[in-house]
Motif scaffolding. Structure first.
Motif, mmCIF file in Angstrom:
data_model
loop_
_atom_site.group_PDB
_atom_site.id
_atom_site.type_symbol
_atom_site.label_atom_id
_atom_site.label_comp_id
_atom_site.label_asym_id
_atom_site.label_seq_id
_atom_site.Cartn_x
_atom_site.Cartn_y
_atom_site.Cartn_z
ATOM 1 N N ILE A 9 0.838 -1.200 0.000
ATOM 2 C CA ILE A 9 0.000 0.000 0.000
ATOM 3 C C ILE A 9 0.873 1.251 0.000
ATOM 4 O O ILE A 9 0.611 2.211 -0.723
ATOM 5 C CB ILE A 9 -0.961 -0.003 1.205
ATOM 6 N N LYS A 16 -4.957 3.870 -1.052
ATOM 7 C CA LYS A 16 -5.958 2.891 -0.628
ATOM 8 C C LYS A 16 -6.630 3.394 0.644
ATOM 9 O O LYS A 16 -6.094 4.234 1.352
ATOM 10 C CB LYS A 16 -5.300 1.543 -0.342
ATOM 11 N N GLU A 58 -7.655 -2.477 6.067
ATOM 12 C CA GLU A 58 -7.919 -1.980 4.717
ATOM 13 C C GLU A 58 -9.389 -2.164 4.410
ATOM 14 O O GLU A 58 -9.971 -3.208 4.654
ATOM 15 C CB GLU A 58 -7.074 -2.771 3.713
#
Length: 59
Positions: A9, A16, A58
């Protein structure tokens, strides 16, 4: 989140959705040896702090 995903990420130019304590954050750096992430909240003053990568989620 695991260490490898946090690193992916961080390296990805497309941001993200990462959450810490129910707020969106940006991963500034990842420390492999200590398995920590340097992050800052997106909607706050931008002060960086360190957390365990396992505390990140996430969406």
């Amino acid at each position: 989140m695991n260490l490898m995903r946090a690193k992916e990420i961080k390296e990805d130019p497309n941001m993200k959705d990462v959450v810490y304590n129910e707020e969106y954050v940006y991963i500034d750096d990842v420390d492999d040896e200590r398995q920590k992430a340097i992050i800052h909240y997106l909607k706050r003053d931008g002060v960086e702090f360190e957390v365990d990568v396992t505390e990140l989620k996430e969406e």
